[in-house]
Design an enzyme around this catalytic site. Sequence first.
Site, short mmCIF file in Angstrom:
data_model
loop_
_atom_site.label_atom_id
_atom_site.label_comp_id
_atom_site.label_asym_id
_atom_site.label_seq_id
_atom_site.Cartn_x
_atom_site.Cartn_y
_atom_site.Cartn_z
N ARG A 242 0.91 -1.15 -0.09
CA ARG A 242 -0.10 0.09 0.05
C ARG A 242 0.89 1.30 0.05
O ARG A 242 1.88 1.17 0.66
CB ARG A 242 -0.99 -0.06 1.36
CG ARG A 242 -2.21 -1.02 1.29
CD ARG A 242 -3.14 -0.30 0.09
NE ARG A 242 -4.35 -1.10 -0.03
CZ ARG A 242 -4.40 -2.17 -0.86
NH1 ARG A 242 -3.65 -2.58 -1.59
NH2 ARG A 242 -5.48 -2.93 -0.89
N GLU A 271 -3.33 7.73 -4.46
CA GLU A 271 -3.87 7.17 -5.62
C GLU A 271 -5.27 7.71 -6.34
O GLU A 271 -5.91 8.10 -5.39
CB GLU A 271 -4.23 5.56 -5.72
CG GLU A 271 -2.96 4.80 -5.35
CD GLU A 271 -3.17 3.40 -5.19
OE1 GLU A 271 -4.07 2.79 -5.65
OE2 GLU A 271 -1.98 2.68 -4.82
N HIS A 289 -1.50 0.30 -9.83
CA HIS A 289 -2.17 -0.65 -8.85
C HIS A 289 -2.55 -1.96 -9.83
O HIS A 289 -3.93 -2.25 -9.46
CB HIS A 289 -3.34 -0.01 -8.18
CG HIS A 289 -3.67 -0.73 -7.09
ND1 HIS A 289 -4.11 -0.08 -5.76
CD2 HIS A 289 -3.78 -1.88 -6.54
CE1 HIS A 289 -4.23 -1.05 -4.88
NE2 HIS A 289 -3.96 -2.02 -5.22
C1 8YV Z 1 -7.09 -5.05 -5.63
C2 8YV Z 1 -5.29 -5.01 -3.52
O1 8YV Z 1 -7.09 -4.86 -6.93
O2 8YV Z 1 -6.74 -6.80 -2.82
C3 8YV Z 1 -5.91 -5.83 -2.48
O3 8YV Z 1 -5.70 -5.44 -1.47
O4 8YV Z 1 -4.68 -4.07 -3.64
C4 8YV Z 1 -5.83 -5.41 -5.10
O5 8YV Z 1 -5.31 -6.49 -5.47
C5 8YV Z 1 -7.82 -3.93 -4.94
O6 8YV Z 1 -7.73 -3.61 -3.55
C6 8YV Z 1 -9.37 -4.22 -5.25
O7 8YV Z 1 -10.00 -3.65 -4.25
#
Ligand code: 8YV
Length: 323
Positions: A242, A271, A289
């Site tokens: 993150r 983001e 992302h």
């Molecule tokens: C997703 C991600 O695309 O799953 C997660 O925590 O960061 C990504 O794989 C995104 O969060 C979908 O909400």
Amino acid sequence: MTRPVVVVTRRVPEEVEADLAKDFEVRLNTDDHPFSADELKEALRTADALLPTVSDRLTAEVLAVEPLRARIIANFGVGFNHIDVNAARARGLAVSNTPDVLTDATADTAMTLLLMVARRAGEGERHVRTKAWTGWRPTHMLGTHVTGKTLGLVGMGRIARAVARRAHHGFGMKVIFHDPYPPSPQEAAALGAEPVGSLDEVFAKADFVSLHCPATPETRHLVNAERLGQMKPGAYLINTARGDVVDEAALVQALKAGIIKGAGLDVFEKEPVVTDALLTMENVVLLPHLGSATRETRIAMGMRALENLRLFFAGKPLRDKVA
Ligand code: 8YV
């Protein structure tokens, strides 16, 4: 019998939308715009369940909506730092996520970034596309060798373990890690990964540091100027976790000052806004992302969220209970 109403905040693969519609009255966001706080509140007020993504900020303020009809937030994704879980719990909302199914795709993205930044792949692509390439020569665009180098993992959960397996068994890297909840010595040995006593050691010893911790108040800006200063001058930072885990301004400074050699980033602090300076740096690889962005994975994530919804409305325990 009336079917529970589910608001799906973003478009998900059509297979998932079709399966959702079998058991639920589904409200889709047909033009796929990011929901505002007011739209999230409206969903919580008028639906029984919410299927949100990382682009939805479910803050305490949003979750304080009255009257609250929703009873579950089935997040599409494993990370849930965009949801104030304590506030959700206080309001009696169940929360689930989608672990496991995105582990391999995200580990592949971490390796993609590592290889791209080490071998200057983004820079090379731009070189060819802008017709700047004048031909092969022994000293052209030399990168950093990966085989035999040390990969330092911050956190050793599911995704980090999948990265360790790839890096050690696939690319002949030495892997070190630090995690307050480490795998068993047998499991670590099978991955070819060695625990070290502290995060400081990970940062100081690694040629590539890859972040695999959740975003929590404790890990916010874990990678700050001081930690970047602990890294080897030839080292690279990889982030598929993150954006909040890295102080992006401090990273820019470290890259500018040559404190580290480069970075591969799939996630950012604000983001979709990316610090301007990063956009012009050749030694930085930037992805929007894409960690879990394969068709197979996004279908599996949707199906996993759906499984949690079905269990919830059948009165059964959630498979992936977060709250
Ligand atoms: C997703 C991600 O695309 O799953 C997660 O925590 O960061 C990504 O794989 C995104 O969060 C979908 O909400």
